[in-house]
Design a protein around this motif. Sequence first.
Motif, PDB file in Angstrom:
ATOM      1  N   ALA A 112      -7.918  -1.977 -10.632  1.00  0.00           N
ATOM      2  CA  ALA A 112      -8.056  -0.698  -9.939  1.00  0.00           C
ATOM      3  C   ALA A 112      -7.717  -0.864  -8.469  1.00  0.00           C
ATOM      4  CB  ALA A 112      -9.484  -0.166 -10.089  1.00  0.00           C
ATOM      5  N   ASN A 113      -6.932   0.080  -7.934  1.00  0.00           N
ATOM      6  CA  ASN A 113      -6.537   0.036  -6.528  1.00  0.00           C
ATOM      7  C   ASN A 113      -6.406   1.469  -6.031  1.00  0.00           C
ATOM      8  OD1 ASN A 113      -5.662  -0.882  -4.026  1.00  0.00           O
ATOM      9  ND2 ASN A 113      -4.146  -2.288  -4.874  1.00  0.00           N
ATOM     10  N   VAL A 114      -6.200   1.631  -4.745  1.00  0.00           N
ATOM     11  CA  VAL A 114      -6.054   2.960  -4.141  1.00  0.00           C
ATOM     12  C   VAL A 114      -4.742   3.011  -3.360  1.00  0.00           C
ATOM     13  CG1 VAL A 114      -8.471   3.636  -4.101  1.00  0.00           C
ATOM     14  CG2 VAL A 114      -7.586   2.191  -2.268  1.00  0.00           C
ATOM     15  N   ARG A 115      -3.641   2.721  -4.045  1.00  0.00           N
ATOM     16  CA  ARG A 115      -2.337   2.725  -3.391  1.00  0.00           C
ATOM     17  C   ARG A 115      -1.941   4.147  -3.010  1.00  0.00           C
ATOM     18  NH1 ARG A 115      -0.255  -2.338  -4.125  1.00  0.00           N
ATOM     19  NH2 ARG A 115      -0.764  -3.468  -6.053  1.00  0.00           N
ATOM     20  N   GLY A 116      -1.281   4.251  -1.863  1.00  0.00           N
ATOM     21  CA  GLY A 116      -0.783   5.535  -1.414  1.00  0.00           C
ATOM     22  C   GLY A 116       0.577   5.856  -2.006  1.00  0.00           C
ATOM     23  N   SER A 117       1.096   7.007  -1.660  1.00  0.00           N
ATOM     24  CA  SER A 117       2.401   7.424  -2.135  1.00  0.00           C
ATOM     25  C   SER A 117       3.508   6.624  -1.449  1.00  0.00           C
ATOM     26  CB  SER A 117       2.596   8.910  -1.850  1.00  0.00           C
ATOM     27  OG  SER A 117       3.921   9.306  -2.135  1.00  0.00           O
ATOM     28  N   ASP A 152      15.047   4.365   2.800  1.00  0.00           N
ATOM     29  CA  ASP A 152      14.056   3.925   3.781  1.00  0.00           C
ATOM     30  C   ASP A 152      12.667   3.647   3.216  1.00  0.00           C
ATOM     31  OD1 ASP A 152      13.165   6.489   3.261  1.00  0.00           O
ATOM     32  OD2 ASP A 152      13.538   7.265   5.277  1.00  0.00           O
ATOM     33  N   ASN A 153      12.499   3.741   1.889  1.00  0.00           N
ATOM     34  CA  ASN A 153      11.159   3.496   1.329  1.00  0.00           C
ATOM     35  C   ASN A 153      11.161   2.399   0.256  1.00  0.00           C
ATOM     36  OD1 ASN A 153      12.506   4.894  -0.688  1.00  0.00           O
ATOM     37  ND2 ASN A 153      10.723   6.143  -1.264  1.00  0.00           N
ATOM     38  N   ILE A 154      12.130   1.501   0.320  1.00  0.00           N
ATOM     39  CA  ILE A 154      12.226   0.436  -0.681  1.00  0.00           C
ATOM     40  C   ILE A 154      11.701  -0.898  -0.149  1.00  0.00           C
ATOM     41  CG2 ILE A 154      13.823  -0.945  -2.071  1.00  0.00           C
ATOM     42  CD1 ILE A 154      15.656   1.481  -2.219  1.00  0.00           C
ATOM     43  N   HIS A 155      12.199  -1.311   0.962  1.00  0.00           N
ATOM     44  CA  HIS A 155      11.907  -2.615   1.554  1.00  0.00           C
ATOM     45  C   HIS A 155      10.856  -2.452   2.648  1.00  0.00           C
ATOM     46  CE1 HIS A 155      12.681  -6.644   3.101  1.00  0.00           C
ATOM     47  NE2 HIS A 155      12.990  -6.158   4.287  1.00  0.00           N
ATOM     48  N   PRO A 156       9.804  -3.301   2.699  1.00  0.00           N
ATOM     49  CA  PRO A 156       9.678  -4.576   1.999  1.00  0.00           C
ATOM     50  C   PRO A 156       8.777  -4.591   0.770  1.00  0.00           C
ATOM     51  CG  PRO A 156       8.133  -4.527   3.814  1.00  0.00           C
ATOM     52  CD  PRO A 156       8.855  -3.190   3.828  1.00  0.00           C
ATOM     53  N   TYR A 157       8.081  -3.474   0.410  1.00  0.00           N
ATOM     54  CA  TYR A 157       7.101  -3.572  -0.674  1.00  0.00           C
ATOM     55  C   TYR A 157       7.310  -2.599  -1.829  1.00  0.00           C
ATOM     56  CZ  TYR A 157       2.652  -4.472  -3.002  1.00  0.00           C
ATOM     57  OH  TYR A 157       1.703  -4.831  -3.927  1.00  0.00           O
ATOM     58  N   ASN A 158       7.786  -1.409  -1.560  1.00  0.00           N
ATOM     59  CA  ASN A 158       7.796  -0.379  -2.602  1.00  0.00           C
ATOM     60  C   ASN A 158       8.828  -0.593  -3.697  1.00  0.00           C
ATOM     61  OD1 ASN A 158       5.627   1.215  -1.727  1.00  0.00           O
ATOM     62  ND2 ASN A 158       6.903   2.198  -0.172  1.00  0.00           N
ATOM     63  N   TRP A 159       9.638  -1.638  -3.601  1.00  0.00           N
ATOM     64  CA  TRP A 159      10.513  -2.002  -4.710  1.00  0.00           C
ATOM     65  C   TRP A 159       9.708  -2.247  -5.996  1.00  0.00           C
ATOM     66  CZ3 TRP A 159       8.960  -6.523  -6.741  1.00  0.00           C
ATOM     67  CH2 TRP A 159       8.281  -7.418  -5.914  1.00  0.00           C
ATOM     68  N   HIS A 160       8.420  -2.594  -5.860  1.00  0.00           N
ATOM     69  CA  HIS A 160       7.575  -2.837  -7.030  1.00  0.00           C
ATOM     70  C   HIS A 160       7.613  -1.669  -8.021  1.00  0.00           C
ATOM     71  CE1 HIS A 160       5.474  -5.952  -4.567  1.00  0.00           C
ATOM     72  NE2 HIS A 160       5.200  -6.474  -5.747  1.00  0.00           N
ATOM     73  N   TRP A 161       7.783  -0.457  -7.481  1.00  0.00           N
ATOM     74  CA  TRP A 161       7.629   0.746  -8.304  1.00  0.00           C
ATOM     75  C   TRP A 161       8.959   1.337  -8.753  1.00  0.00           C
ATOM     76  CZ3 TRP A 161       3.276  -1.128  -8.529  1.00  0.00           C
ATOM     77  CH2 TRP A 161       2.539  -1.487  -7.409  1.00  0.00           C
ATOM     78  N   LEU A 162      10.055   0.594  -8.532  1.00  0.00           N
ATOM     79  CA  LEU A 162      11.390   1.020  -8.935  1.00  0.00           C
ATOM     80  C   LEU A 162      11.878   0.109 -10.064  1.00  0.00           C
ATOM     81  CD1 LEU A 162      12.956   1.636  -5.409  1.00  0.00           C
ATOM     82  CD2 LEU A 162      11.901   3.315  -6.946  1.00  0.00           C
ATOM     83  N   ARG A 163      12.322   0.685 -11.154  1.00  0.00           N
ATOM     84  CA  ARG A 163      12.649  -0.089 -12.341  1.00  0.00           C
ATOM     85  C   ARG A 163      13.852  -1.009 -12.148  1.00  0.00           C
ATOM     86  NH1 ARG A 163      11.942   4.421 -17.044  1.00  0.00           N
ATOM     87  NH2 ARG A 163      13.290   2.964 -18.167  1.00  0.00           N
ATOM     88  N   LYS A 223       3.550  12.800  -6.574  1.00  0.00           N
ATOM     89  CA  LYS A 223       4.901  13.092  -7.034  1.00  0.00           C
ATOM     90  C   LYS A 223       5.861  12.543  -5.990  1.00  0.00           C
ATOM     91  CE  LYS A 223       3.237  15.263 -10.560  1.00  0.00           C
ATOM     92  NZ  LYS A 223       3.249  14.592 -11.890  1.00  0.00           N
ATOM     93  N   ASP A 224       6.489  11.447  -6.330  1.00  0.00           N
ATOM     94  CA  ASP A 224       7.332  10.751  -5.355  1.00  0.00           C
ATOM     95  C   ASP A 224       8.388   9.949  -6.095  1.00  0.00           C
ATOM     96  OD1 ASP A 224       5.782   8.736  -6.440  1.00  0.00           O
ATOM     97  OD2 ASP A 224       4.687   8.277  -4.586  1.00  0.00           O
ATOM     98  N   ASP A 225       8.934   8.927  -5.462  1.00  0.00           N
ATOM     99  CA  ASP A 225      10.000   8.128  -6.076  1.00  0.00           C
ATOM    100  C   ASP A 225       9.493   7.055  -7.038  1.00  0.00           C
ATOM    101  OD1 ASP A 225      12.001   9.502  -4.786  1.00  0.00           O
ATOM    102  OD2 ASP A 225      12.249   8.043  -3.160  1.00  0.00           O
ATOM    103  N   TRP A 226       8.216   6.931  -7.171  1.00  0.00           N
ATOM    104  CA  TRP A 226       7.599   5.922  -8.042  1.00  0.00           C
ATOM    105  C   TRP A 226       8.074   6.135  -9.475  1.00  0.00           C
ATOM    106  CZ3 TRP A 226       2.583   3.612  -6.092  1.00  0.00           C
ATOM    107  CH2 TRP A 226       1.999   2.726  -6.982  1.00  0.00           C
ATOM    108  N   GLN A 227       8.743   5.139 -10.064  1.00  0.00           N
ATOM    109  CA  GLN A 227       9.363   5.286 -11.387  1.00  0.00           C
ATOM    110  C   GLN A 227       8.502   4.768 -12.539  1.00  0.00           C
ATOM    111  OE1 GLN A 227      13.138   3.298 -10.863  1.00  0.00           O
ATOM    112  NE2 GLN A 227      14.072   5.082  -9.887  1.00  0.00           N
TER     113      GLN A 227
END
Length: 443
Positions: free
Chosen positions: A197-202, A231-242, A282-286
């Motif tokens: 369980a975590n509280v990650r933001g968008s 502008d929302n991929i690097h350095p961490y949000n790549w985790h949520w892109l397939r 509702k965002d780019d999270w895949q």
Amino acid sequence: MGNEIVTRRTFLGGLAAGAAGTAIASTARSYGQIMGANDRVNFAVNGLNGRGYAHLDALRDNSKNARIAYICDPDAKVLARYADKAQQELGYAPRAEGDFRKALASKDVDAITIATPDHWHTPMAVLGLKAGKHVYVEKPSSQNPREGELIVAAQKKYGKHVQVGDQQRSSDYTIKMIEQIHQGFIGEAYLARAWYANVRGSMGIGKPAPVPETLNWDLWQGPAPRSEYKDNIHPYNWHWLRRYGTGETLNNGTHEVDVCRWALGVDFPMTVSATGGRYQYKDDWQFYDTLITDFGYKDKTISWEGRSCQGMRVYGRDRGSMICGTKGTVVIDRDGYDVFDWKGKQTDQFRVGTQTSTTDTVGRDAMTDAHFANFIATVQGREQLNSPIWVANVAVTMLLLSNIAWFVDRKLHLDTETAHVLNDDEAMKYWGRTYEPGWEVTV
């Protein structure tokens, strides 16, 4: 049951009094006192955000037996920041390189560590093995099941050691508790539940943007098919892109599901089903932010519940594993364990004295130090790996299949020897991935 637990508690209590979780690291350090600098394992650390700092700390703490020769990252800004920290921590300056292939070509490097984005894990590991290097690769060791087959085959072909970074495999109290479970401590263990369980933001909606001057975007993408920089991929949000990541299931579930299958003594399941979705934003999270997975065996069950954006704890823990048997239950995590009898009454408890949090993206801890100590000692011929690739790949593949079950929205039936999906051509289309031409993984 009560008398049995008292007996086990006395045994495990002696372990607790002896600084649980550090025994392996201490053993490695004692060896190091009689070894010269030429006997140290020389490392190249790859991927210098987040978890890369845990690698730095672990190698510093095992400095009697290890030395960092190279640090590598395609982002010059990240590389410079890490280089400053490394010199402070180590008292010397490893060679900083933007291209990891220079480290692979160096005869001064014996082993590499990989804390890069997931899409790089198997390709870099296989290149490292081909170059004659031992490999420590963070979970997930592969981004898709086919890569799991490839990295296992590469290790077998080239003969170097590959340790996967599921560091609870080197936790002394976890090792002892699993041994006790296998010996009947809670009767016949048949049910295991894992959660996170975590509280990650968008991550927001990304906009096309100029590639930062410090970033080698082409090398960062490496084996992934080319796409524009946002502008929302690097350095961490790549985790949520397939294209690059594997979602929370592989980002974190790998640890606890591995403990569950270890405790139950099982390998690939007969069935995998998964349900969930992206509910919080509702965002780019895949991927999903919430997923519940069931792994079915003939006479045992494992479940995984991942909640990236909902912080309600389970048994007072952000993450953990619960193992149920015919005589009792063990709830275990990175901070200790609780034991319960058959009726749910608590009979024992152990804590290491520190508390981990799912909001920590680095994860410096004694388990990581011990896991590195085990890897180093194995390279030096003194121990055997606690998490060799052919063992770790089972849980990784299971969770990758959980993703596939979610992609196709149905239960998967598996060949329990190979984990291939039976009678489902659509699901098997996700077994591998498409590579950028020239970056295909070959053994």
